[in-house]
Design an enzyme around this catalytic site. Sequence first.
Site, PDB file in Angstrom:
ATOM      1  N   GLU A  80     -57.473   0.973 -27.463  1.00 10.01           N
ATOM      2  CA  GLU A  80     -58.687   0.688 -26.892  1.00 10.01           C
ATOM      3  C   GLU A  80     -58.434  -0.159 -25.435  1.00 10.01           C
ATOM      4  OE1 GLU A  80     -61.256  -2.249 -28.225  1.00 10.01           O
ATOM      5  OE2 GLU A  80     -62.950  -1.537 -27.115  1.00 10.01           O
ATOM      6  N   ALA A  85     -58.637  -3.261 -13.845  1.00 13.47           N
ATOM      7  CA  ALA A  85     -59.109  -3.350 -12.578  1.00 13.47           C
ATOM      8  C   ALA A  85     -57.817  -3.386 -11.551  1.00 13.47           C
ATOM      9  CB  ALA A  85     -59.734  -4.822 -12.471  1.00 13.47           C
ATOM     10  N   GLN A  91     -57.247  -1.046  -3.834  1.00 10.34           N
ATOM     11  CA  GLN A  91     -58.028   0.014  -4.408  1.00 10.34           C
ATOM     12  C   GLN A  91     -57.834   1.447  -3.784  1.00 10.34           C
ATOM     13  OE1 GLN A  91     -62.129  -0.910  -5.604  1.00 10.34           O
ATOM     14  NE2 GLN A  91     -61.281  -2.437  -7.019  1.00 10.34           N
ATOM     15  N   VAL A  92     -57.951   2.350  -4.621  1.00  7.11           N
ATOM     16  CA  VAL A  92     -58.055   3.741  -4.021  1.00  7.11           C
ATOM     17  C   VAL A  92     -56.947   4.227  -3.082  1.00  7.11           C
ATOM     18  CG1 VAL A  92     -59.780   5.706  -2.896  1.00  7.11           C
ATOM     19  CG2 VAL A  92     -60.693   3.440  -3.808  1.00  7.11           C
ATOM     20  N   GLY A  94     -54.084   4.919  -5.237  1.00  2.00           N
ATOM     21  CA  GLY A  94     -53.085   5.402  -6.190  1.00  2.00           C
ATOM     22  C   GLY A  94     -52.700   4.502  -7.231  1.00  2.00           C
ATOM     23  N   TYR A  95     -53.003   3.275  -7.063  1.00  2.00           N
ATOM     24  CA  TYR A  95     -52.209   2.320  -8.127  1.00  2.00           C
ATOM     25  C   TYR A  95     -52.822   2.298  -9.341  1.00  2.00           C
ATOM     26  CZ  TYR A  95     -50.149  -0.103  -3.854  1.00  2.00           C
ATOM     27  OH  TYR A  95     -49.482  -0.080  -2.726  1.00  2.00           O
ATOM     28  N   GLY A  96     -54.438   2.630  -9.375  1.00  2.00           N
ATOM     29  CA  GLY A  96     -54.988   2.754 -10.633  1.00  2.00           C
ATOM     30  C   GLY A  96     -54.395   3.857 -11.562  1.00  2.00           C
ATOM     31  N   THR A  97     -53.877   4.966 -10.852  1.00  2.44           N
ATOM     32  CA  THR A  97     -53.465   6.029 -11.578  1.00  2.44           C
ATOM     33  C   THR A  97     -52.051   5.925 -11.867  1.00  2.44           C
ATOM     34  OG1 THR A  97     -54.648   7.794  -9.997  1.00  2.44           O
ATOM     35  CG2 THR A  97     -52.764   8.543 -10.868  1.00  2.44           C
TER      36      THR A  97
HETATM   37  N1  ACO Z   1     -65.580   6.040  -9.408  1.00  5.65           N
HETATM   38  C1  ACO Z   1     -64.946   7.448  -8.974  1.00  5.65           C
HETATM   39  N2  ACO Z   1     -63.912   7.551  -8.914  1.00  5.65           N
HETATM   40  C2  ACO Z   1     -62.813   6.707  -8.646  1.00  5.65           C
HETATM   41  C3  ACO Z   1     -63.402   5.260  -8.955  1.00  5.65           C
HETATM   42  C4  ACO Z   1     -64.657   5.019  -9.164  1.00  5.65           C
HETATM   43  N3  ACO Z   1     -64.949   3.708  -9.379  1.00  5.65           N
HETATM   44  N4  ACO Z   1     -62.199   4.566  -8.220  1.00  5.65           N
HETATM   45  C5  ACO Z   1     -61.129   5.569  -8.270  1.00  5.65           C
HETATM   46  N5  ACO Z   1     -61.884   6.719  -7.993  1.00  5.65           N
HETATM   47  C6  ACO Z   1     -60.991   7.822  -7.826  1.00  5.65           C
HETATM   48  C7  ACO Z   1     -60.123   7.920  -6.456  1.00  5.65           C
HETATM   49  O1  ACO Z   1     -61.089   8.247  -5.448  1.00  5.65           O
HETATM   50  C8  ACO Z   1     -59.098   8.752  -6.566  1.00  5.65           C
HETATM   51  O2  ACO Z   1     -59.548  10.112  -6.528  1.00  5.65           O
HETATM   52  P1  ACO Z   1     -58.535  11.440  -5.942  1.00  5.65           P
HETATM   53  O3  ACO Z   1     -57.394  11.290  -7.028  1.00  5.65           O
HETATM   54  O4  ACO Z   1     -59.215  12.390  -5.940  1.00  5.65           O
HETATM   55  O5  ACO Z   1     -57.903  10.866  -4.624  1.00  5.65           O
HETATM   56  C9  ACO Z   1     -58.755   8.597  -8.130  1.00  5.65           C
HETATM   57  O6  ACO Z   1     -59.940   7.986  -8.895  1.00  5.65           O
HETATM   58  C10 ACO Z   1     -57.853   7.658  -8.569  1.00  5.65           C
HETATM   59  O7  ACO Z   1     -57.842   6.458  -7.712  1.00  5.65           O
HETATM   60  P2  ACO Z   1     -56.778   5.426  -7.707  1.00  5.65           P
HETATM   61  O8  ACO Z   1     -56.659   4.983  -6.306  1.00  5.65           O
HETATM   62  O9  ACO Z   1     -55.546   5.683  -8.571  1.00  5.65           O
HETATM   63  O10 ACO Z   1     -57.515   4.222  -8.288  1.00  5.65           O
HETATM   64  P3  ACO Z   1     -57.664   2.647  -7.975  1.00  5.65           P
HETATM   65  O11 ACO Z   1     -56.558   2.132  -7.764  1.00  5.65           O
HETATM   66  O12 ACO Z   1     -58.960   2.463  -6.911  1.00  5.65           O
HETATM   67  O13 ACO Z   1     -58.291   2.164  -9.272  1.00  5.65           O
HETATM   68  C11 ACO Z   1     -60.219   1.145 -10.582  1.00  5.65           C
HETATM   69  C12 ACO Z   1     -59.328   2.404 -10.085  1.00  5.65           C
HETATM   70  C13 ACO Z   1     -59.235   0.704 -11.785  1.00  5.65           C
HETATM   71  C14 ACO Z   1     -61.414   1.727 -11.255  1.00  5.65           C
HETATM   72  C15 ACO Z   1     -60.354   0.539  -9.454  1.00  5.65           C
HETATM   73  O14 ACO Z   1     -61.303   1.109  -8.513  1.00  5.65           O
HETATM   74  C16 ACO Z   1     -61.254  -0.896  -9.629  1.00  5.65           C
HETATM   75  O15 ACO Z   1     -60.654  -2.010 -10.057  1.00  5.65           O
HETATM   76  N6  ACO Z   1     -62.663  -1.040  -9.774  1.00  5.65           N
HETATM   77  C17 ACO Z   1     -63.642  -2.232 -10.038  1.00  5.65           C
HETATM   78  C18 ACO Z   1     -63.243  -2.543 -11.427  1.00  5.65           C
HETATM   79  C19 ACO Z   1     -63.727  -1.319 -12.311  1.00  5.65           C
HETATM   80  O16 ACO Z   1     -64.731  -0.626 -12.375  1.00  5.65           O
HETATM   81  N7  ACO Z   1     -62.937  -1.282 -13.792  1.00  5.65           N
HETATM   82  C20 ACO Z   1     -63.249  -0.244 -14.673  1.00  5.65           C
HETATM   83  C21 ACO Z   1     -64.269  -0.867 -15.563  1.00  5.65           C
HETATM   84  S1  ACO Z   1     -64.390   0.075 -17.108  1.00  5.65           S
HETATM   85  C22 ACO Z   1     -63.148  -0.910 -18.125  1.00  5.65           C
HETATM   86  O17 ACO Z   1     -62.913  -1.859 -17.602  1.00  5.65           O
HETATM   87  C23 ACO Z   1     -63.082  -0.202 -19.605  1.00  5.65           C
END
Ligand code: ACO
Length: 175
Positions: A80, A85, A91-92, A94-97
């Site tokens: 789970e 985060a 953010q955005v 590619g680190y989240g990916t």
């Molecule tokens: N909504 C929709 N799309 C998103 C979001 C979002 N909130 N965040 C990223 N994406 C998209 C990006 O545009 C990207 O699209 P692409 O492949 O077409 O270019 C794709 O997802 C991958 O993006 P990454 O750059 O790899 O993601 P990132 O490093 O920004 O990490 C994350 C994503 C973890 C959600 C980050 O934005 C974050 O920390 N957000 C705030 C905290 C949050 O919302 N955490 C998740 C809560 S749910 C939970 O914890 C279970």
Amino acid sequence: MEAQNDFLEFREIYNNGEKGMMVELLQAKNVFSRQLPKMPKEYIIRILFDKRHEVLVIKKNCQTIGGVCYGKFPEVGMVEIVFLAILQDHQVRGYGTKLMSTLKNNLKHRGFHFLMTCADNLAIGYFVKQGFSSKITVPPVLYKDYLKSYEGSTLMQTILDERIDYETLSYKLRQ
Ligand code: ACO
């Protein structure tokens, strides 16, 4: 953008009582509490330091810039995702990916079969891009006693396929 000489590192951390791990867990806590302001700090600390949970952190030039905290339920093959985060300034990019594909590869090698999460509704788009779906096909008997749910969240799942190298897949999809 990521500079060519930036040093990226992934590390699995958990509460084993060692001082170094405590420091790492506190750094992860700072990322989660900053990026998930609706989560009470005490709750984040309780989950992070609970021995059934682990955190995969991503470090850039030795600084923790993100992480994913997860609970393991090997008896049903489930993990789970509790908190996820990346620090706002990173953010955005590619680190989240990268974090999610590293996590999937690690868990696949450890014999887990599926991941579930109660995704914040604002993050659903991100989870869909990581292969998660709100169409739940896993039988409820496997997860219903374990999951934490939050208001404003949506239950999502992804099934791990042991034939897939998720790091290579996400790199190819981005090309
Ligand atoms: N909504 C929709 N799309 C998103 C979001 C979002 N909130 N965040 C990223 N994406 C998209 C990006 O545009 C990207 O699209 P692409 O492949 O077409 O270019 C794709 O997802 C991958 O993006 P990454 O750059 O790899 O993601 P990132 O490093 O920004 O990490 C994350 C994503 C973890 C959600 C980050 O934005 C974050 O920390 N957000 C705030 C905290 C949050 O919302 N955490 C998740 C809560 S749910 C939970 O914890 C279970």
